[in-house]
Design an enzyme around this catalytic site. Structure first.
Site, mmCIF file in Angstrom:
data_model
loop_
_atom_site.group_PDB
_atom_site.id
_atom_site.type_symbol
_atom_site.label_atom_id
_atom_site.label_comp_id
_atom_site.label_asym_id
_atom_site.label_seq_id
_atom_site.Cartn_x
_atom_site.Cartn_y
_atom_site.Cartn_z
ATOM 1 N N ALA A 65 7.542 1.126 18.728
ATOM 2 C CA ALA A 65 7.910 -0.049 18.077
ATOM 3 C C ALA A 65 6.613 -0.848 17.899
ATOM 4 O O ALA A 65 5.825 -0.270 18.227
ATOM 5 C CB ALA A 65 8.149 -1.020 19.952
ATOM 6 N N GLY A 110 8.725 4.716 20.530
ATOM 7 C CA GLY A 110 10.200 4.571 20.522
ATOM 8 C C GLY A 110 10.497 4.878 19.517
ATOM 9 O O GLY A 110 11.811 5.714 19.033
ATOM 10 N N GLU A 113 11.298 7.777 21.106
ATOM 11 C CA GLU A 113 12.352 8.484 21.064
ATOM 12 C C GLU A 113 13.748 7.778 20.514
ATOM 13 O O GLU A 113 15.093 8.911 20.932
ATOM 14 C CB GLU A 113 12.590 6.958 22.540
ATOM 15 C CG GLU A 113 11.350 7.253 23.428
ATOM 16 C CD GLU A 113 11.513 6.281 23.961
ATOM 17 O OE1 GLU A 113 11.052 4.811 23.069
ATOM 18 O OE2 GLU A 113 11.255 5.664 25.056
ATOM 19 N N GLU A 133 3.250 5.373 25.362
ATOM 20 C CA GLU A 133 2.866 3.989 25.597
ATOM 21 C C GLU A 133 1.565 3.015 27.024
ATOM 22 O O GLU A 133 1.516 3.000 26.712
ATOM 23 C CB GLU A 133 3.994 4.038 26.824
ATOM 24 C CG GLU A 133 5.097 3.139 25.097
ATOM 25 C CD GLU A 133 6.097 4.609 24.839
ATOM 26 O OE1 GLU A 133 5.593 6.103 24.742
ATOM 27 O OE2 GLU A 133 6.825 4.431 23.754
HETATM 28 N N1 COA Z 1 3.647 -1.077 15.806
HETATM 29 C C1 COA Z 1 3.092 -2.630 14.848
HETATM 30 N N2 COA Z 1 2.229 -2.003 14.197
HETATM 31 C C2 COA Z 1 2.131 0.008 13.556
HETATM 32 C C3 COA Z 1 2.190 0.116 14.301
HETATM 33 C C4 COA Z 1 3.189 0.018 14.923
HETATM 34 N N3 COA Z 1 3.581 0.707 16.558
HETATM 35 N N4 COA Z 1 1.752 1.687 13.589
HETATM 36 C C5 COA Z 1 1.544 1.674 12.902
HETATM 37 N N5 COA Z 1 1.692 -0.824 12.482
HETATM 38 C C6 COA Z 1 0.568 -0.968 11.646
HETATM 39 C C7 COA Z 1 -0.760 -1.365 12.109
HETATM 40 O O1 COA Z 1 -1.111 -2.298 12.289
HETATM 41 C C8 COA Z 1 -1.510 -1.265 10.317
HETATM 42 O O2 COA Z 1 -0.553 -2.516 9.864
HETATM 43 P P1 COA Z 1 -2.137 -3.593 8.425
HETATM 44 O O3 COA Z 1 -2.018 -2.506 7.745
HETATM 45 O O4 COA Z 1 -1.245 -4.234 9.010
HETATM 46 O O5 COA Z 1 -3.459 -3.271 10.101
HETATM 47 C C9 COA Z 1 -0.713 0.119 9.679
HETATM 48 O O6 COA Z 1 0.936 -0.228 10.599
HETATM 49 C C10 COA Z 1 -1.003 1.518 9.361
HETATM 50 O O7 COA Z 1 -1.511 1.247 10.893
HETATM 51 P P2 COA Z 1 -3.290 1.814 11.029
HETATM 52 O O8 COA Z 1 -3.149 2.248 12.354
HETATM 53 O O9 COA Z 1 -3.667 1.465 10.197
HETATM 54 O O10 COA Z 1 -2.903 3.839 10.654
HETATM 55 P P3 COA Z 1 -4.107 4.787 10.817
HETATM 56 O O11 COA Z 1 -4.110 5.993 10.232
HETATM 57 O O12 COA Z 1 -5.425 4.093 11.589
HETATM 58 O O13 COA Z 1 -3.380 4.815 12.085
HETATM 59 C C11 COA Z 1 -1.572 5.574 14.132
HETATM 60 C C12 COA Z 1 -2.235 5.734 12.601
HETATM 61 C C13 COA Z 1 -0.256 5.343 13.693
HETATM 62 C C14 COA Z 1 -2.427 6.092 14.990
HETATM 63 C C15 COA Z 1 -1.678 4.146 14.339
HETATM 64 O O14 COA Z 1 -1.084 2.937 13.981
HETATM 65 C C16 COA Z 1 -1.512 4.012 15.869
HETATM 66 O O15 COA Z 1 -1.263 4.945 16.715
HETATM 67 N N6 COA Z 1 0.219 3.191 16.400
HETATM 68 C C17 COA Z 1 0.704 2.344 17.194
HETATM 69 C C18 COA Z 1 1.395 3.869 17.592
HETATM 70 C C19 COA Z 1 1.746 3.950 19.387
HETATM 71 O O16 COA Z 1 1.314 3.296 19.876
HETATM 72 N N7 COA Z 1 3.282 3.720 18.011
HETATM 73 C C20 COA Z 1 4.119 3.372 20.690
HETATM 74 C C21 COA Z 1 4.389 1.949 20.747
HETATM 75 S S1 COA Z 1 5.493 1.928 22.022
#
Ligand code: COA
Length: 259
Positions: A65, A110, A113, A133
């Site tokens: 999400a 999400g 999911e 989460e």
């Molecule tokens: N929601 C919103 N934006 C997200 C996102 C999410 N769930 N996951 C990634 N993004 C965005 C980042 O904010 C970033 O945006 P920006 O370039 O404008 O800063 C872009 O996607 C790239 O992600 P980034 O975090 O820079 O890549 P990374 O390789 O360093 O890390 C992940 C990748 C997947 C490990 C990391 O993005 C992450 O932990 N995301 C969230 C995962 C999560 O907790 N999901 C469950 C949500 S309930």
């Protein structure tokens, strides 16, 4: 602005791509609503028999999400957002077509999911799956606490949900969270081959098999067994059943008409 959900059609196969690669295909309200309408349209399409769901780019299936969108939600707004996410997962799970998740990268929160709501999951070797989460102070609420234990067992589900730590595609295969793991460049060819195998089967039979599996997933054994027989009786009255058995006896490939 580009469309956040893309749909391609090819015969009985539809490929749906979440197209927000700049945010690792994170799901905000707009993407969720587009997914809901896309799957509603496909559900009503009699020609479509298998749907592949994937994410744009080579980094993420769906990274969850949209955290930026969730950050400002009030508790009551969160209820609406969670119910929308659940509705999308329910719709994906309940379409009459077979839905295959092509997990091309991160399937987190999400995104995991959504993959759980699909019938089958094929992952690229570098994919990571998990329910992080609790690391954000919330819980998986698009079905994660319900579908994951049903798929992999309560102990394994608790490991993922309580630690919040993602696992590799290989680990996901070991616990039955994904059906198959393939090299990244083989993901779409492998998923298409899987789709073709399913498309070659009796279409009414495939549809009935999914329907019985879905309708009876929480049913007691006697109720499930009854539903199975009723569906079988309906299939025995179809031309496709006669064609399937006749073709076997004549040592040829069946030509199904879907009736
Ligand atoms: N929601 C919103 N934006 C997200 C996102 C999410 N769930 N996951 C990634 N993004 C965005 C980042 O904010 C970033 O945006 P920006 O370039 O404008 O800063 C872009 O996607 C790239 O992600 P980034 O975090 O820079 O890549 P990374 O390789 O360093 O890390 C992940 C990748 C997947 C490990 C990391 O993005 C992450 O932990 N995301 C969230 C995962 C999560 O907790 N999901 C469950 C949500 S309930």
């Amino acid at each position: 602005m580009s469309d956040v959900v893309l749909t391609e059609r090819e015969g009985g196969l539809a490929t749906v791509t979440v197209n927000r690669p700049e945010a690792l295909n994170a799901l905000n309200q707009e993407v969720l609503e587009r997914l809901a309408s896309t799957f509603a349209e496909l559900a009503a399409d009699e020609q479509c028999r298998v749907i592949i769901l994937t994410g744009a780019g080579d980094r993420a299936f769906i990274a969850g999400a949209d955290i930026a969108a969730m950050a400002t939600l009030s508790a009551e707004e969160a209820r609406t957002f969670m119910e929308l996410g659940q509705a999308v997962c329910n719709r994906i799970e309940s379409v009459p077509q077979v839905v295959i998740a092509a997990v091309n990268g991160y399937a987190l929160g999400g995104g995991c999911e959504i993959a759980l709501a699909c019938d089958l999951r094929v992952a690229a070797e570098q994919a990571r799956l998990g329910l992080p989460e609790v690391t954000l102070g919330i819980i998986p609420a698009w079905g994660g606490t319900q579908r994951l234990p049903r798929l992999v067992g309560r102990g394994r589900a608790k490991q993922l949900i309580l630690t919040g730590r993602p696992i590799t595609a290989a680990e996901a295969w070991q616990i039955g969270l994904v059906n198959q793991v393939v090299p990244a460049d083989q993901l779409l060819p492998s998923v298409r081959a899987l789709a073709t195998t399913i498309l070659e089967n009796g279409p009414l039979a495939v549809r009935a098999a999914k329907e019985v599996l879905e309708l009876t997933k929480d049913a007691d054994l006697p109720v499930g067994l009854k539903a199975e027989v009723e569906a079988e009786v309906r299939l025995f009255a179809t031309a496709d059943r006669i064609e399937g058995m006749t073709a076997f006896l004549q040592r040829r490939k069946p030509v199904y008409q879907g009736r």
